[in-house]
Motif scaffolding. Structure first.
Motif, PDB file in Angstrom:
ATOM      1  N   GLU A   1       0.825  -1.298  -0.100  1.00 11.43           N
ATOM      2  CA  GLU A   1      -0.008   0.055   0.220  1.00 11.43           C
ATOM      3  C   GLU A   1       0.937   1.417   0.042  1.00 11.43           C
ATOM      4  N   ASP A   2       2.022   1.290   0.646  1.00 11.56           N
ATOM      5  CA  ASP A   2       3.152   2.231   0.446  1.00 11.56           C
ATOM      6  C   ASP A   2       3.433   2.552  -1.056  1.00 11.56           C
ATOM      7  N   ILE A   3       3.533   1.762  -1.965  1.00 18.37           N
ATOM      8  CA  ILE A   3       4.127   2.111  -3.313  1.00 18.37           C
ATOM      9  C   ILE A   3       3.110   2.895  -4.138  1.00 18.37           C
ATOM     10  N   LYS A   4       3.382   3.907  -4.641  1.00 24.91           N
ATOM     11  CA  LYS A   4       2.684   4.992  -5.376  1.00 24.91           C
ATOM     12  C   LYS A   4       3.027   4.678  -6.875  1.00 24.91           C
ATOM     13  N   HIS A   5       2.175   5.089  -7.780  1.00 26.83           N
ATOM     14  CA  HIS A   5       2.354   5.116  -9.203  1.00 26.83           C
ATOM     15  C   HIS A   5       3.132   6.425  -9.413  1.00 26.83           C
TER      16      HIS A   5
ATOM     17  N   ASP B   1      11.341  -6.360   3.997  1.00 29.13           N
ATOM     18  CA  ASP B   1      12.817  -5.448   4.130  1.00 29.13           C
ATOM     19  C   ASP B   1      12.822  -4.506   3.229  1.00 29.13           C
ATOM     20  N   GLY B   2      11.660  -3.929   2.892  1.00 28.49           N
ATOM     21  CA  GLY B   2      11.746  -2.730   1.797  1.00 28.49           C
ATOM     22  C   GLY B   2      11.613  -3.196   0.357  1.00 28.49           C
ATOM     23  N   LYS B   3      11.845  -4.588  -0.085  1.00 23.33           N
ATOM     24  CA  LYS B   3      11.561  -5.005  -1.179  1.00 23.33           C
ATOM     25  C   LYS B   3      10.273  -5.615  -1.566  1.00 23.33           C
ATOM     26  N   VAL B   4       9.846  -5.497  -2.840  1.00 27.74           N
ATOM     27  CA  VAL B   4       8.614  -6.275  -3.208  1.00 27.74           C
ATOM     28  C   VAL B   4       9.096  -7.865  -3.551  1.00 27.74           C
ATOM     29  N   ARG B   5       8.569  -8.710  -2.748  1.00 27.98           N
ATOM     30  CA  ARG B   5       8.968 -10.298  -3.120  1.00 27.98           C
ATOM     31  C   ARG B   5       7.756 -10.932  -3.852  1.00 27.98           C
TER      32      ARG B   5
ATOM     33  N   ARG C   1      10.186   0.435 -12.450  1.00 31.69           N
ATOM     34  CA  ARG C   1      10.703   1.854 -12.794  1.00 31.69           C
ATOM     35  C   ARG C   1       9.271   2.848 -12.456  1.00 31.69           C
ATOM     36  N   TRP C   2       8.017   2.315 -13.053  1.00 26.09           N
ATOM     37  CA  TRP C   2       7.203   3.442 -12.969  1.00 26.09           C
ATOM     38  C   TRP C   2       6.867   3.668 -11.436  1.00 26.09           C
ATOM     39  N   TYR C   3       6.585   2.455 -10.702  1.00 24.21           N
ATOM     40  CA  TYR C   3       5.990   2.587  -9.223  1.00 24.21           C
ATOM     41  C   TYR C   3       7.601   2.830  -8.366  1.00 24.21           C
ATOM     42  N   ASP C   4       8.673   2.837  -8.799  1.00 23.77           N
ATOM     43  CA  ASP C   4       9.918   3.115  -7.886  1.00 23.77           C
ATOM     44  C   ASP C   4      10.031   2.200  -6.864  1.00 23.77           C
ATOM     45  N   PHE C   5      10.244   0.925  -7.115  1.00 21.99           N
ATOM     46  CA  PHE C   5      10.547   0.051  -6.098  1.00 21.99           C
ATOM     47  C   PHE C   5      11.503  -1.014  -6.416  1.00 21.99           C
ATOM     48  N   GLU C   6      12.146  -1.768  -5.416  1.00 24.98           N
ATOM     49  CA  GLU C   6      13.082  -2.790  -5.652  1.00 24.98           C
ATOM     50  C   GLU C   6      12.024  -3.959  -5.472  1.00 24.98           C
TER      51      GLU C   6
END
Length: 384
Positions: A123-127, A374-378, A327-332
Motif C-alpha cells: 500500500e505504500d508504493i505509489k504510481h 525488508d523494503g523490497k517487493v517479493r 521503474r514506474w512505481y519506483d521500488f526494488e
C-alpha cells in the motif's frame, strides 16, 4: 477563492459584466503574484498542454490523487490559495474534470532523486508522476513538472539561458517519473521512467540530432532540408517524418525500435555496415553485443501503451513486467523462485492505478503473490 475562479472563467468565456470586470481588475491590482498567476492560467499554450495531459491519463484515476497534485501547484502559500481556485477554471474547460496542474517550477542545484521512502507494505508504493530535471553543460538545473510539458528548449535554467545553436541540454526523467517535451523544431518526445534525452537548444541548418537513453516515443516534425537522427547506444536511427518508439534500457541488452507510421532506417552508430529500413507495424531488435538486427511484426498499440496510460502485456515474461512496473512505481523487487522470471503473462494494467490494483491483476492471472520484505517487493508462488 471560489469567487475569483468564477470571475476568471467568465472572463475567458466573454461573459464578464462591467462590475465583475472591475472586481477582477481589483484582484489583479492587488499583487504582482496575482497577475503572474492570471497570465499563466490564461496562456493558451498552458491550457492546451494541461488538456493534452488530461486526455492522456486514465479517467478512472482517483480524484483525490489529482486534487492532491493541484494543491501543490505553487510553493508560495498565498499563490497556492489562488492556484487551487484557478484550477477550477481549468477543470471546467475540460468538461468538469479535475486537472493535474502543479505550477511549481523550482530551481535546483542538483538533479531530482528517485523517491527514497522504503515501503513497509504494498500500500505504500505509489504510481509515478510527471517530473524531470533539465540541465545544461554549465551544470545549471531546473526541476520540471506537469505544467512544463509543452515548454520548448528555450526554458530558463536557474535564470541562465543561451541563444547559441548547439548548446546541449539533458532532460533526465527519474524512476517514478515521465515527461513530454517539445523540441525547437516542433518534434514532440515522450520520455518513460528512468530515461534521458540529450538534445541541443536549437538545431543547426544541416541536420537534427538527439540521443536517447531508456525509452521514448517520438513524433518527429517533417523537415526535408534537415534530416533527423536519434542515437541510442551503438545504434543510429534516421527518421523520415514519422512517429515511433525506441527502448534501450541497459538491462534489456537489446534496442527495440518500433515504427508506428512513416519511415525510419537503422544502422550502427559507427557507420559500419548498411542501413535497414522499417515499415509501419514492424519492430527492429538490435543486439548490443554483436550489432545483429532482426525484424518482426508487432502490435504497435501494445508497444506504445505506456504513453497512453496503460501497461499492456502480450506474452511478456514476469521479469520484463517487473522491470517496467518497478521503474514506474519506483521500488526494488526480488523473486523467491528464479523460475518465476520466465513465466509469461497477457493482460492490461492501468498505468495510473494503485499498485495494489496492478498486482491484484497479476495475482489473479498467474498464481503468484506479492509482499514487501525488508523494503523490497517479493514475488512468490501461491503454493509456497
Amino acid at each position: 477563492m471560489q469567487r475569483v475562479s468564477q470571475l476568471i472563467l467568465k472572463k475567458m468565456s466573454g461573459r464578464l459584466t462591467p462590475a465583475e470586470e472591475a472586481e477582477l481588475q481589483a484582484w489583479l491590482n492587488d499583487s504582482e503574484a496575482n497577475r503572474r498567476l492570471y497570465g499563466r492560467l490564461t496562456d493558451p499554450a498552458v491550457l492546451k498542454d494541461t488538456f493534452d495531459l488530461w486526455r492522456m491519463v486514465d479517467s478512472s484515476r482517483p480524484c483525490r490523487d489529482m486534487q492532491n497534485q493541484v494543491n501543490r501547484m505553487l510553493w508560495s502559500s498565498r499563490i497556492r490559495r489562488w492556484s487551487v481556485a484557478a484550477a477550477v477554471v481549468l477543470a471546467v474547460l475540460v468538461a468538469g474534470s479535475i486537472i493535474v496542474g502543479r505550477m511549481d517550477m523550482r530551481v535546483s542545484d542538483s538533479p531530482i532523486a528517485s523517491r527514497t521512502e522504503i515501503p513497509q507494505s504494498v500500500e505504500d508504493i505509489k504510481h509515478g508522476v510527471t517530473r524531470a530535471v533539465l540541465s545544461d553543460e554549465a551544470g545549471h538545473n531546473v526541476v520540471l513538472n506537469a505544467t512544463d510539458t509543452a515548454k520548448v528548449t528555450t526554458i530558463l535554467l536557474a535564470g541562465h539561458e543561451t541563444d547559441s545553436i548547439g548548446h546541449e541540454l539533458c532532460l533526465d526523467v527519474p524512476r517514478g517519473g515521465e515527461f513530454k517535451v517539445q523540441l525547437e523544431d516542433g518534434t514532440e518526445v515522450w520520455l518513460n521512467s528512468a530515461s534521458r534525452l540529450y538534445y541541443p537548444n536549437a538545431f543547426g541548418n544541416d541536420m537534427r540530432h538527439i540521443r536517447v537513453e531508456g525509452e521514448a516515443y517520438l513524433a518527429v516534425a517533417t523537415d526535408s532540408l534537415r534530416p533527423f537522427y536519434v542515437e541510442t547506444d551503438n545504434q543510429m536511427i534516421r527518421v523520415y517524418g514519422t512517429s515511433f518508439n525506441v527502448r534501450c534500457y541497459p538491462e534489456d541488452r537489446e534496442i527495440y525500435t518500433t515504427l508506428e507510421k512513416g519511415k525510419v532506417s537503422i544502422r550502427r552508430a559507427d557507420e559500419v555496415g548498411g542501413e535497414l529500413f522499417l515499415t509501419p507495424g514492424h519492430q527492429a531488435v538490435f543486439a548490443s553485443t554483436d550489432s545483429k538486427v532482426s525484424v518482426r511484426e508487432v502490435n504497435t498499440d501494445v508497444i506504445t501503451s505506456w504513453r497512453n496510460g496503460r501497461f499492456v502485456f502480450e506474452n511478456q515474461t514476469l521479469l520484463r513486467i517487473m522491470q517496467d512496473l518497478s521503474r514506474w512505481y519506483d521500488f526494488e523487487y526480488e523473486f523467491a523462485d528464479s523460475s518465476l522470471e520466465n513465466e509469461e503473462f497477457m493482460g492490461s494494467i492501468p498505468r495510473y492505478s494503485d499498485f495494489t490494483t496492478a498486482i491484484s491483476i497479476l495475482e489473479k492471472c498467474g498464481g503468484i503473490r506479492f509482499s514487501v520484505d525488508d523494503g523490497k517487493v517479493r514475488i512468490t508462488r501461491t503454493d509456497n
